[in-house]
Enzyme design. Structure first.
Site, short mmCIF file in Angstrom:
data_model
loop_
_atom_site.label_atom_id
_atom_site.label_comp_id
_atom_site.label_asym_id
_atom_site.label_seq_id
_atom_site.Cartn_x
_atom_site.Cartn_y
_atom_site.Cartn_z
N GLU A 77 11.74 -9.25 7.98
CA GLU A 77 11.87 -7.80 7.79
C GLU A 77 11.23 -7.09 8.97
O GLU A 77 10.05 -7.28 9.25
CB GLU A 77 11.18 -7.39 6.48
CG GLU A 77 11.40 -5.92 6.18
CD GLU A 77 10.63 -5.43 4.95
OE1 GLU A 77 9.46 -5.80 4.79
OE2 GLU A 77 11.23 -4.68 4.17
N CYS A 111 13.08 -0.06 2.29
CA CYS A 111 12.95 -1.44 1.82
C CYS A 111 14.31 -2.12 1.64
O CYS A 111 14.43 -3.32 1.83
CB CYS A 111 12.17 -1.45 0.52
SG CYS A 111 12.80 -0.24 -0.66
N GLU A 139 7.14 -4.12 -6.11
CA GLU A 139 8.38 -3.87 -5.38
C GLU A 139 8.09 -4.06 -3.92
O GLU A 139 7.26 -3.34 -3.34
CB GLU A 139 8.84 -2.42 -5.59
CG GLU A 139 9.05 -2.04 -7.02
CD GLU A 139 8.94 -0.54 -7.20
OE1 GLU A 139 8.81 -0.09 -8.33
OE2 GLU A 139 8.96 0.18 -6.19
N LYS A 163 -3.19 5.47 -5.48
CA LYS A 163 -3.75 5.17 -4.16
C LYS A 163 -2.58 5.31 -3.16
O LYS A 163 -1.77 4.38 -3.02
CB LYS A 163 -4.33 3.76 -4.18
CG LYS A 163 -5.21 3.43 -3.01
CD LYS A 163 -4.37 3.20 -1.86
CE LYS A 163 -4.55 2.32 -0.78
NZ LYS A 163 -4.04 2.97 0.45
P1 NAD Z 1 1.47 -2.64 2.68
O1 NAD Z 1 1.59 -3.75 1.72
O2 NAD Z 1 0.68 -2.86 3.92
O3 NAD Z 1 0.80 -1.37 1.98
C1 NAD Z 1 1.30 -0.84 0.78
C2 NAD Z 1 0.15 -0.23 0.01
O4 NAD Z 1 -0.75 -1.27 -0.36
C3 NAD Z 1 -0.67 0.78 0.82
O5 NAD Z 1 -1.07 1.83 -0.02
C4 NAD Z 1 -1.86 -0.05 1.26
O6 NAD Z 1 -3.00 0.71 1.55
C5 NAD Z 1 -2.07 -0.94 0.06
N1 NAD Z 1 -2.81 -2.19 0.33
C6 NAD Z 1 -2.93 -2.86 1.50
N2 NAD Z 1 -3.72 -3.96 1.33
C7 NAD Z 1 -4.09 -3.97 0.03
C8 NAD Z 1 -4.88 -4.87 -0.77
N3 NAD Z 1 -5.47 -5.94 -0.25
N4 NAD Z 1 -5.02 -4.59 -2.08
C9 NAD Z 1 -4.43 -3.51 -2.63
N5 NAD Z 1 -3.70 -2.63 -1.92
C10 NAD Z 1 -3.52 -2.85 -0.61
O7 NAD Z 1 2.94 -2.18 3.01
P2 NAD Z 1 3.41 -1.03 4.00
O8 NAD Z 1 3.40 -1.55 5.37
O9 NAD Z 1 2.64 0.22 3.71
O10 NAD Z 1 4.89 -0.76 3.49
C11 NAD Z 1 5.98 -1.41 4.02
C12 NAD Z 1 6.47 -2.47 3.06
O11 NAD Z 1 6.77 -1.89 1.79
C13 NAD Z 1 7.77 -3.10 3.51
O12 NAD Z 1 7.73 -4.47 3.31
C14 NAD Z 1 8.80 -2.46 2.60
O13 NAD Z 1 9.97 -3.19 2.47
C15 NAD Z 1 8.04 -2.31 1.34
N6 NAD Z 1 8.64 -1.29 0.46
C16 NAD Z 1 9.26 -1.69 -0.69
C17 NAD Z 1 9.85 -0.76 -1.55
C18 NAD Z 1 10.54 -1.17 -2.83
O14 NAD Z 1 10.80 -0.30 -3.68
N7 NAD Z 1 10.88 -2.42 -3.01
C19 NAD Z 1 9.80 0.61 -1.23
C20 NAD Z 1 9.15 0.97 -0.05
C21 NAD Z 1 8.57 0.00 0.78
#
Ligand code: NAD
Length: 492
Positions: free
Chosen positions: A395, A295, A261, A186
């Site tokens: 963040e 991240c 992550e 997804k």
């Molecule tokens: P997000 O949590 O909003 O979305 C991430 C993914 O989860 C997307 O595909 C989204 O559609 C999905 N999602 C959203 N709500 C959901 C739910 N209720 N159930 C299942 N899936 C759902 O995060 P974002 O804004 O897309 O990404 C930014 C965040 O990701 C930041 O906090 C960043 O630090 C983190 N990040 C971490 C890493 C790592 O390796 N640790 C890498 C990249 C980004």
């Protein structure tokens, strides 16, 4: 709004899900738009999935897992991965361009990710023979042979973030293909194109249908359905803490294994004896790389008081040299933020910092003129930040550095660890003993000395605290795609 399909050979008017080797529309026929963040223009229309589409994809993945894919030998999977490696090698320019259009990152940066993607694929190709199990001693009466055998977990659901799908996806798919699992991906709704491109390429390389499937759409529908699906054996998630919690809760539906992550507020610590020629650009790009949408970004920059003033001056001067603009321009070092919403979020933090007492050293504005339709924010540095300020605690996921002074090593460590996160951390010093004490003391899943943000597939990255759990890459990563089965054979 009209779509500019000329911008890239992969682009077309409408993309479907990729389920069971076919491109299919959503069960409800819905679509959504994905934008180019540098221009605000529509790049493509994608199928907007829901729980029915997730169900179709999980079924396809299950059929492939139980069926033809399970008969593939490690050698056959290895050859497939090597073919994928070679195709990625040939096509990476196209892939880099697609990612730049879809998520804004400068083309020089996306091109540079080629080595990491290829190394990951070569690594996973080398791992197909490693799930070996173990023959063990036991205390049973008589003659009993005992062993641990390993077997692929089954269907893995991958929920991806938008900030680095070009490389991030290979870690998940590579691990699955190496071990014989199948996948339902997804992608993030803001950047799905690299993932669709990848799965087309996997099919071109000869991957059987249903082994890797993609359902595009929103998190609250597609993501939630995948996380809660009872026929998914494992979820690998990258994203925010809020969503990570939901994924963990949803995994209880069938006790699926979870790797999460999440975000960070990583400390970057500069001692007075550091090589500032290295530390100044290093600390700047630890945040400005990918417009701060990384991240592990080193957004809390602690500088020892003896060099604090000089450091802020040099950091400001370096920041002034950075070229911000449309990532298609090879001279550009920093592109836009991913969306209008992200832009407003980042500007909210920037505008709240001075009233809280921080000093704006440079930046702080949205870019206008030719760039007004994109989501561009200047690279920004705040000094005189204190640990309780919002910009020092939360963040931001944007190009914003908070500089905080410190005096002693112990104080630096206390400040560094005073966060709910634990993703990354760095120390800049010429003193090996200081470096090693900080490596031991920083509570984070990756720690760097005299560099920032480096990651190698053979070593990996991990998380402490709210940043999540489960190592990505490194010697134990492939094992996370496997069950262990304890076997006792009475040979009497
Ligand atoms: P997000 O949590 O909003 O979305 C991430 C993914 O989860 C997307 O595909 C989204 O559609 C999905 N999602 C959203 N709500 C959901 C739910 N209720 N159930 C299942 N899936 C759902 O995060 P974002 O804004 O897309 O990404 C930014 C965040 O990701 C930041 O906090 C960043 O630090 C983190 N990040 C971490 C890493 C790592 O390796 N640790 C890498 C990249 C980004």
């Amino acid at each position: 709004m009209e779509i500019d399909t000329e911008a890239h050979p992969f682009l077309k008017a409408k993309f479907g899900h990729l389920i069971g080797g076919r491109e299919v529309e959503s069960a409800l026929g819905k679509v959504f738009e994905t934008l180019n963040p540098a221009t605000g223009k529509v790049l493509a229309r994608l199928a907007e999935g829901d729980a029915t589409d997730v169900d179709r994809a999980v079924n396809a993945a299950r059929i492939a897992f139980e069926g033809p894919w399970s008969k593939w030998t490690p050698y056959e999977r290895q050859v497939l991965l090597m073919r994928v490696h070679d195709l990625v090698d040939q096509r990476f320019e196209e892939m880099a361009l697609l990612e730049t259009l879809d998520m804004g990152s400068p083309i020089t940066r996306t091109r540079n990710l080629k080595a990491m993607a290829l190394q990951a694929l070569a690594y996973f190709a080398s791992q197909t023979m490693t799930p070996s199990g173990q023959l063990l001693q036991n205390n049973m009466p008589g003659t009993v042979k005992s062993m641990i055998v390993k077997a692929p977990l089954g269907v893995v659901g991958g929920i991806l973030a938008w900030n680095n799908p070009l490389v991030g996806q290979w870690f998940l798919v590579g691990g699955a293909l190496a071990t014989g699992c199948t996948v339902v991906l997804k992608p993030a709704e803001l950047a799905s194109l690299s993932v669709l491109y990848m799965v087309n390429l996997l099919h071109e390389a000869g991957m059987p249908e249903g082994v890797v499937n993609v359902v595009t759409g929103y998190g609250s529908t597609v993501g939630a359905a995948l996380a809660g699906h009872k026929d998914v054996d494992r979820i690998v998630f990258t994203g925010s803490v809020t969503t990570g919690r939901r994924i963990i809760e949803a995994s209880g539906s069938n006790m699926k294994r979870v790797q999460v992550e999440m975000g960070g507020k990583s400390p970057d610590i500069v001692f007075a004896d550091a090589d500032l020629e290295l530390a100044v650009p290093g600390a700047a790009m630890a945040v400005f790389n990918n417009s701060g949408q990384i991240c592990t970004a080193g957004t809390r920059l602690f500088v020892q008081r003896g060099v604090h003033e000089e450091f802020v001056e040099r950091l400001t001067a370096f920041t002034k040299t950075l070229r911000v603009g449309n990532g298609l321009d090879p001279e550009v070092q920093m592109g836009p933020l991913i969306s209008q919403q992200q832009l407003e979020r980042v500007m909210g933090y920037v505008q709240g910092a001075v009233p809280e007492g921080a000093t704006l050293a440079i930046g702080g504005e949205r870019l206008a003129g030719d760039l007004a339709n994109g989501y561009f924010v200047q690279p920004t540095v705040f000094s005189n930040v204190t640990p309780t300020m919002k910009i020092a605690r939360e963040e931001i996921f944007g190009p914003v550095i908070s500089v905080l002074p410190f005096d002693t090593e112990a104080e630096a460590l206390d400040l560094a660890n005073a966060t709910e996160y634990g993703l990354g951390g760095a120390v800049w010093t010429r003193n090996l003993s200081t470096a090693m004490r900080m490596v031991d003391g920083i509570k984070a899943g990756s720690v760097w000395v005299n560099c920032y943000g480096w990651m190698d597939i053979g070593v990996g990255m991990a998380g402490y605290k709210l940043s999540g759990y489960g190592i990505k890459g490194g010697p134990s990563y492939v094992d996370s795609f496997l069950y262990e089965k304890c076997v006792y054979i009475n040979v009497a």
